[in-house]
Write an enzyme that holds these catalytic residues in place. Structure first.
Site, PDB file in Angstrom:
ATOM      1  N   ARG A 164     -21.220  15.591  -1.505  1.00 18.25           N
ATOM      2  CA  ARG A 164     -21.429  14.494  -0.547  1.00 18.25           C
ATOM      3  C   ARG A 164     -21.503  15.051   0.867  1.00 18.25           C
ATOM      4  O   ARG A 164     -20.808  16.015   1.205  1.00 18.25           O
ATOM      5  CB  ARG A 164     -20.281  13.482  -0.619  1.00 18.25           C
ATOM      6  N   ASP A 170     -11.116  -0.799  -9.284  1.00 17.32           N
ATOM      7  CA  ASP A 170     -11.143   0.426 -10.086  1.00 17.32           C
ATOM      8  C   ASP A 170      -9.942   0.546 -11.019  1.00 17.32           C
ATOM      9  O   ASP A 170     -10.009   1.268 -12.011  1.00 17.32           O
ATOM     10  CB  ASP A 170     -11.174   1.656  -9.160  1.00 17.32           C
ATOM     11  N   ARG A 187     -17.770   3.534   5.033  1.00 15.86           N
ATOM     12  CA  ARG A 187     -16.563   3.026   4.364  1.00 15.86           C
ATOM     13  C   ARG A 187     -15.392   2.831   5.320  1.00 15.86           C
ATOM     14  O   ARG A 187     -14.735   1.790   5.313  1.00 15.86           O
ATOM     15  CB  ARG A 187     -16.116   4.014   3.290  1.00 15.86           C
ATOM     16  N   GLU A 200       0.855  -1.187   0.000  1.00 12.49           N
ATOM     17  CA  GLU A 200       0.000   0.000   0.000  1.00 12.49           C
ATOM     18  C   GLU A 200       0.890   1.237   0.000  1.00 12.49           C
ATOM     19  O   GLU A 200       1.850   1.315   0.767  1.00 12.49           O
ATOM     20  CB  GLU A 200      -0.919  -0.049   1.232  1.00 12.49           C
ATOM     21  N   ALA A 236     -17.519  -0.777  -6.200  1.00 17.03           N
ATOM     22  CA  ALA A 236     -16.787  -1.559  -5.208  1.00 17.03           C
ATOM     23  C   ALA A 236     -17.238  -3.017  -5.256  1.00 17.03           C
ATOM     24  O   ALA A 236     -16.439  -3.944  -5.054  1.00 17.03           O
ATOM     25  CB  ALA A 236     -17.004  -0.978  -3.818  1.00 17.03           C
TER      26      ALA A 236
HETATM   27  C1  LIG Z   1     -19.489   9.282  -5.050  1.00 19.52           C
HETATM   28  C2  LIG Z   1     -19.194   7.812  -5.125  1.00 19.52           C
HETATM   29  C3  LIG Z   1     -20.076   6.895  -4.585  1.00 19.52           C
HETATM   30  C4  LIG Z   1     -19.826   5.530  -4.698  1.00 19.52           C
HETATM   31  N1  LIG Z   1     -20.729   4.649  -4.164  1.00 19.52           N
HETATM   32  C5  LIG Z   1     -20.558   3.330  -4.322  1.00 19.52           C
HETATM   33  C6  LIG Z   1     -21.493   2.404  -3.779  1.00 19.52           C
HETATM   34  O1  LIG Z   1     -22.449   2.784  -3.112  1.00 19.52           O
HETATM   35  N2  LIG Z   1     -21.281   1.073  -3.997  1.00 19.52           N
HETATM   36  C7  LIG Z   1     -20.199   0.609  -4.698  1.00 19.52           C
HETATM   37  O2  LIG Z   1     -20.074  -0.613  -4.874  1.00 19.52           O
HETATM   38  N3  LIG Z   1     -19.274   1.460  -5.201  1.00 19.52           N
HETATM   39  C8  LIG Z   1     -19.435   2.808  -5.023  1.00 19.52           C
HETATM   40  N4  LIG Z   1     -18.496   3.676  -5.503  1.00 19.52           N
HETATM   41  C9  LIG Z   1     -17.302   3.131  -6.193  1.00 19.52           C
HETATM   42  C10 LIG Z   1     -16.277   2.661  -5.167  1.00 19.52           C
HETATM   43  O3  LIG Z   1     -15.985   3.718  -4.280  1.00 19.52           O
HETATM   44  C11 LIG Z   1     -15.000   2.168  -5.847  1.00 19.52           C
HETATM   45  O4  LIG Z   1     -15.331   1.296  -6.900  1.00 19.52           O
HETATM   46  C12 LIG Z   1     -14.102   1.420  -4.868  1.00 19.52           C
HETATM   47  O5  LIG Z   1     -13.859   2.153  -3.707  1.00 19.52           O
HETATM   48  C13 LIG Z   1     -12.764   1.077  -5.535  1.00 19.52           C
HETATM   49  O6  LIG Z   1     -12.014   0.267  -4.685  1.00 19.52           O
HETATM   50  P1  LIG Z   1     -10.542  -0.211  -5.106  1.00 19.52           P
HETATM   51  O7  LIG Z   1     -10.041  -0.998  -3.944  1.00 19.52           O
HETATM   52  O8  LIG Z   1     -10.564  -0.829  -6.455  1.00 19.52           O
HETATM   53  O9  LIG Z   1      -9.707   1.130  -5.272  1.00 19.52           O
HETATM   54  P2  LIG Z   1      -9.337   2.265  -4.206  1.00 19.52           P
HETATM   55  O10 LIG Z   1     -10.372   2.371  -3.153  1.00 19.52           O
HETATM   56  O11 LIG Z   1      -9.047   3.491  -4.998  1.00 19.52           O
HETATM   57  O12 LIG Z   1      -8.013   1.723  -3.508  1.00 19.52           O
HETATM   58  C14 LIG Z   1      -6.768   1.776  -4.151  1.00 19.52           C
HETATM   59  C15 LIG Z   1      -5.679   1.652  -3.105  1.00 19.52           C
HETATM   60  O13 LIG Z   1      -4.426   1.552  -3.753  1.00 19.52           O
HETATM   61  C16 LIG Z   1      -3.499   2.463  -3.167  1.00 19.52           C
HETATM   62  N5  LIG Z   1      -2.581   2.849  -4.236  1.00 19.52           N
HETATM   63  C17 LIG Z   1      -2.788   3.716  -5.249  1.00 19.52           C
HETATM   64  N6  LIG Z   1      -1.724   3.768  -6.063  1.00 19.52           N
HETATM   65  C18 LIG Z   1      -0.823   2.910  -5.553  1.00 19.52           C
HETATM   66  C19 LIG Z   1       0.483   2.511  -5.956  1.00 19.52           C
HETATM   67  N7  LIG Z   1       1.063   3.006  -7.057  1.00 19.52           N
HETATM   68  N8  LIG Z   1       1.161   1.585  -5.204  1.00 19.52           N
HETATM   69  C20 LIG Z   1       0.588   1.067  -4.089  1.00 19.52           C
HETATM   70  N9  LIG Z   1      -0.651   1.398  -3.663  1.00 19.52           N
HETATM   71  C21 LIG Z   1      -1.344   2.316  -4.394  1.00 19.52           C
HETATM   72  C22 LIG Z   1      -4.356   3.610  -2.654  1.00 19.52           C
HETATM   73  O14 LIG Z   1      -3.712   4.323  -1.607  1.00 19.52           O
HETATM   74  C23 LIG Z   1      -5.593   2.860  -2.170  1.00 19.52           C
HETATM   75  O15 LIG Z   1      -5.458   2.412  -0.848  1.00 19.52           O
HETATM   76  C24 LIG Z   1     -18.686   5.056  -5.379  1.00 19.52           C
HETATM   77  C25 LIG Z   1     -17.763   5.980  -5.912  1.00 19.52           C
HETATM   78  C26 LIG Z   1     -18.004   7.330  -5.776  1.00 19.52           C
HETATM   79  C27 LIG Z   1     -17.011   8.296  -6.365  1.00 19.52           C
END
Ligand SMILES: Cc1cc2nc3c(=O)[nH]c(=O)nc-3n(C[C@H](O)[C@H](O)[C@H](O)COP(=O)(O)OP(=O)(O)OC[C@H]3O[C@@H](n4cnc5c(N)ncnc54)[C@H](O)[C@@H]3O)c2cc1C
Length: 451
Positions: free
Chosen positions: A189, A311, A108, A35, A324
């Site tokens: 938000r 994502d 969250r 991370e 998510a």
């Molecule tokens: C307004 C809004 C509302 C939402 N509501 C919903 C909902 O109700 N339900 C739902 O399912 N989804 C929802 N989403 C979508 C959801 O928030 C995302 O799809 C989800 O949080 C993505 O999770 P992730 O683990 O893929 O990425 P992230 O949460 O972006 O995590 C990525 C991680 O990688 C780390 N990182 C980044 N770059 C590097 C690197 N180079 N090296 C090492 N670590 C790194 C970051 O620090 C972070 O901890 C919403 C999004 C928004 C914007």
């Protein structure tokens, strides 16, 4: 006994931590999570999960942690996901029901904290910002900004919409890099104390049913959603505003995607909305403003021993509450595929290729329909427009295919695909052996006959 398979996970958001939890108990796997931040961190907002995501959460062994935190639509409305209303006067347009699940949501930061405490000591390395991956024939090496690196048998990039490793996959596939694109939609938000909202609605003559049951309020080029978190003590609010005047909107380079906003600014964006919507927004003292970005549908999620999940692979507009959830489906999928202790190192690229073949079409469809959902909610769908009855009937069942998905069938299909690849390679090897011994590949004995 052979050495454990080395799995590197890059990015500790919901998808990465979910995957690490799904893999942590297997003795044949040696899992390390990297991370970039100093600690795990999520924002203080709500996130809701459909039945598909809740099943993935349970399958990853996080069901009890989730259940301890989750809010649900209260009785007697338990099955309701959202009620759909018009922004003018809060008239009911329709109801979407998710039998047995209803609206299921968590705070969250609370959720990620609860998951992170379950990771084994020493599995996570913080302050590790991945920069790129170099692949060899039998392994993949991820490099970090601090000059260190890590060699793994497979690498899973869960580093979010601004992924540093996505372009390694695309370059490997001979494709152009893909950057996040601004959608033209921004979101305000905020969280409201539910007692405060109840009092405000009472004073304004608005039915407090709108506090108890999750609401989606629709209008031209804007919409607002509400659902409870923290055992109903808080109401999570997201108010979306879209500018469709530019077909290719650009967010200024270098400008943050998130900023603080004033209540006045937010209320101005909803100046012509009815009393229920305005009373709701007036209760948000310090909104934040988010410029929503998404990814184009990628031509591939995998190159060799490197795969994108969450994502990093398929960031989408949040209009189906499914982003998510897709990341958690990816995590569950990989956790199942890698659970086999007989897994062979040289077969890992086949497993990753099967992930790409099976998961990518679904995630792309969820991405596409999330964008379409925004058009529908904001009265811009070319077939539905602002027709109340059609909106209600369209929205009633629109999400069923996402929630009713059979992820275990996907896993079974991927296993079959990976086995077929292994079988084909075995035949290729047989062909090569036959050729070496002077018998042409086309002369293999018919099946059932000894060669
Ligand atoms: C307004 C809004 C509302 C939402 N509501 C919903 C909902 O109700 N339900 C739902 O399912 N989804 C929802 N989403 C979508 C959801 O928030 C995302 O799809 C989800 O949080 C993505 O999770 P992730 O683990 O893929 O990425 P992230 O949460 O972006 O995590 C990525 C991680 O990688 C780390 N990182 C980044 N770059 C590097 C690197 N180079 N090296 C090492 N670590 C790194 C970051 O620090 C972070 O901890 C919403 C999004 C928004 C914007």
């Amino acid at each position: 006994m052979s050495a454990p398979v080395r799995v590197g996970i890059v990015g500790g958001g919901i998808a990465g931590v979910g995957l690490a939890l799904g893999l942590k108990d297997h003795a044949h796997l040696d899992v390390t999570l990297f991370e970039s931040a100093r600690a795990f961190g999520e924002i203080g907002a709500g996130v809701s999960f459909g039945a598909n995501a809740v099943r993935a959460i349970t399958g990853l062994g996080m069901g009890d942690a989730y259940a301890a935190l989750a809010d649900h639509t209260p009785a007697p409305w338990r099955d309701i996901w959202f009620e759909w209303r018009h922004g003018d006067d809060a008239r009911l347009l329709g109801t979407s029901r998710a039998p047995g699940v209803g609206q299921s949501s968590v705070h969250r930061a609370d959720f990620l904290d609860a998951l992170a405490t379950r990771l084994p000591m020493g599995m996570t390395r913080f302050n590790k910002r991945a920069t790129h991956v170099v692949q060899g024939a039998d392994s993949a090496r991820v490099h970090f900004a601090d000059g260190t690196d890590f060699e793994a048998d497979i690498l899973i990039a869960s580093d979010g919409i601004r992924s540093s490793l996505r372009d390694d996959v695309l370059r490997g596939l001979g494709q152009a890099p893909v950057a996040p694109r601004f959608t033209g939609t921004c979101a305000y938000r905020g969280m409201i104390d539910s007692d405060r909202l109840r009092r405000a609605f009472d004073a304004a003559g608005v039915d407090t049913h709108l506090v108890d049951v999750p609401q989606m309020v629709l209008g031209l080029d804007a919409h607002i959603l509400t659902f409870p978190v923290k055992q109903g003590r808080l109401i999570n609010v997201v108010a979306f505003v879209s500018d469709r005047s530019d077909a290719d909107p650009q967010w200024p380079a270098g400008q943050s995607w998130v900023r603080e906003a004033s209540r006045r600014e937010m209320l101005e964006a909803f100046a012509h909305w009815g009393v229920a919507a305005r009373t709701l927004l007036e209760c948000i003292d310090t909104p934040t403003h988010w410029a929503l970005h998404e990814l184009a549908q990628l031509p591939g999620y995998v190159h060799g021993r490197l795969a994108l999940i969450g994502d990093a692979a398929h960031a989408m507009l949040p209009h189906q509450g499914a982003g998510a959830g897709q990341g958690l489906e990816d995590a569950y999928f990989f956790a199942q595929l890698l659970a086999d202790p007989a897994i062979a190192r040289d077969r890992l690229p086949d497993l990753l290729a099967a992930y790409d073949s099976i998961r990518r079409p679904r995630a792309c469809r969820v991405q596409q329909t999330s964008w379409e959902a925004g058009e529908l909610y904001e009265l811009r769908d070319p077939h539905v427009g602002s027709d109340d009855a059609l909106l209600g009937s369209t929205l009633a069942t629109r999400f069923d295919w996402i929630w009713n998905h059979d992820l275990d069938a996907e896993v079974a299909a991927a296993r079959a695909l990976a086995c077929t690849a292994a079988e084909m390679e075995r035949h290729d090897t047989d062909d090569a052996r036959l050729q070496r011994t002077g018998i042409g590949a086309g002369h293999r004995a018919p099946s059932g006959f000894p060669e």
